[in-house]
Scaffold this active site. Structure first.
Site, PDB file in Angstrom:
ATOM      1  N   ILE A 139      49.329  34.390  10.335  1.00 60.63           N
ATOM      2  CA  ILE A 139      48.051  34.603  11.010  1.00 60.63           C
ATOM      3  C   ILE A 139      46.950  34.003  10.146  1.00 60.63           C
ATOM      4  CG2 ILE A 139      46.493  36.275  12.046  1.00 60.63           C
ATOM      5  CD1 ILE A 139      49.353  36.159  13.296  1.00 60.63           C
ATOM      6  N   LYS A 140      46.173  33.101  10.753  1.00 57.29           N
ATOM      7  CA  LYS A 140      45.115  32.424   9.997  1.00 57.29           C
ATOM      8  C   LYS A 140      43.833  33.243  10.012  1.00 57.29           C
ATOM      9  CE  LYS A 140      44.755  27.832  10.033  1.00 57.29           C
ATOM     10  NZ  LYS A 140      44.622  26.454  10.572  1.00 57.29           N
ATOM     11  N   ILE A 141      43.332  33.516   8.824  1.00 59.95           N
ATOM     12  CA  ILE A 141      42.078  34.254   8.651  1.00 59.95           C
ATOM     13  C   ILE A 141      41.145  33.408   7.780  1.00 59.95           C
ATOM     14  CG2 ILE A 141      41.009  36.322   7.662  1.00 59.95           C
ATOM     15  CD1 ILE A 141      43.594  37.828   8.243  1.00 59.95           C
TER      16      ILE A 141
END
Length: 372
Positions: A139-141
């Protein structure tokens, strides 16, 4: 044709593709890149999905079904993007299994409009992980101020994270600190640390683009001598910081508990200035335990003309610092540049997301069944 990509892999650089589309999945192209071009991962972002969905008819079947159900445009986007990521993750699953979870990863980004909201970012990360439902997802944050505590909390929940939009060395250290904090939280919760993976996406070419623009405005010979050096120098100093943090006592305690290092990932590696060799940000950033995510054009340019000379980063730190100092002496403030790039990075992804909303809404209307 050289086998520069194979040599790159042998030097400890994981080759990821910075692109994804339904057509790339269904045509067998992604599987072919894995088989022939040593690709072991995929990254996506709002701009990539906006381009994919707005081109061709690859999404018409799913969009027609979504239109029939009268879903909201936001739900439609989530269904479409998570379906692509799920399918790509399945294609990459053999790589994931063969590398014990290190590679074979596919990244999907939280809604960029949440970049300055910690709580909403964590909630979105949990939702995306549940929707995709594949162990080889990241998951890209974004590494905004609000993103830093979100990274720690998400890692602490056992969710693997790709931290994106890192431009500054100071912010990168905060990212690594958040990663370690997250692992410590996960350990307290009794989670298996060996299952948690992370990469930190440090952007390269955009640094040169902005600094070169300011150098060109100065126009002096002294200024011109500094062109095209800051991006690589910045990334090399990031690797130095990585080596320091992951040789600390704090890290050693987590490693003994089964934790994996957070790898530096070189992002924005497509060359924007035609004066530079198209493989500049690949050749000059070869280092063990890194990832280089490449647009397709950079991938094939590397295959054809990459010059892989072994580790190109270790031992370069003094020169890298001198290169950044030379820019600073010209009156170009590093802190101003990296702050601007972060703000622009979030804004660009927000704009792509807005375009994605608009184009998807238009497609849903086009494919909506007639009443009656």
């Amino acid at each position: 044709m050289t086998d520069a990509l194979k040599r790159l892999s042998e030097e400890g650089v994981a080759i990821w593709l910075d692109d994804l589309s339904r057509k790339r999945i269904t045509s067998g192209n992604l599987a072919e890149l894995i088989d022939q071009q040593h690709v072991v991962g995929v990254t996506t972002n709002p701009s990539i999905f906006q381009k994919a969905i707005s081109q061709g008819d690859g999404y018409d079947t799913q969009l027609t079904d979504l239109a029939a159900r009268k879903v909201t445009v936001e739900e439609a986007i989530r269904m479409i993007t998570t379906a692509d990521v799920r399918d790509a993750a399945d294609i990459l699953r053999p790589v994931f299994d063969a590398t014990d979870g290190k590679d074979g990863r596919v990244s999907i980004e939280v809604d960029p409009r949440l970049a300055h909201n910690t709580r909403a970012t964590v909630a979105e990360a949990k939702q995306l992980a549940w929707l995709v439902d594949r162990p080889n997802t990241l998951i890209k944050i974004p590494a905004t101020e609000a993103g830093i505590p979100a990274i720690a909390e998400t890692i602490g929940l056992g969710i693997s994270v790709n931290v994106t939009l890192i431009f500054s060395l100071e912010r990168y250290r905060l990212v690594m600190d958040a990663f370690l904090e997250g692992l410590e939280k996960a350990k307290e919760r009794g989670l298996d640390l060996s299952k948690i993976h992370s990469v930190a996406s440090f952007f390269v070419s955009r640094v040169d683009t902005e600094i070169d623009k300011r150098i060109d405005a100065l126009g002096t010979d002294e200024a011109k001598a500094a062109r095209g050096k800051a991006g690589v120098a910045n990334a090399r100093l990031a690797y130095q910081a990585y080596e320091e943090v992951f040789s600390s006592d704090r890290w050693s305690a987590l490693e003994k508990a089964g934790a994996n290092k957070q790898r530096p990932l070189w992002a924005s590696t497509g060359v924007k200035d035609k004066a530079y060799k198209p493989t500049l940000y690949v050749d000059e950033l070869v280092a063990p335990n890194t990832v280089n995510t490449m647009p397709e054009a950079t991938l094939f340019a590397t295959e054809e003309q990459g010059e892989i000379r072994g580790n190109a980063v270790s031992g370069t730190y003094e020169q890298a610092r001198a290169d950044l100092d030379a820019v600073e002496k010209l009156g170009i403030k590093y802190d101003d540049v990296v702050q601007l790039l972060e703000e622009e990075g979030v804004e660009k992804f927000e704009a792509s997301w807005t375009d994605l909303l608009k184009s998807t809404e238009a497609e849903l209307k086009r494919l909506a069944p007639s009443e009656g």
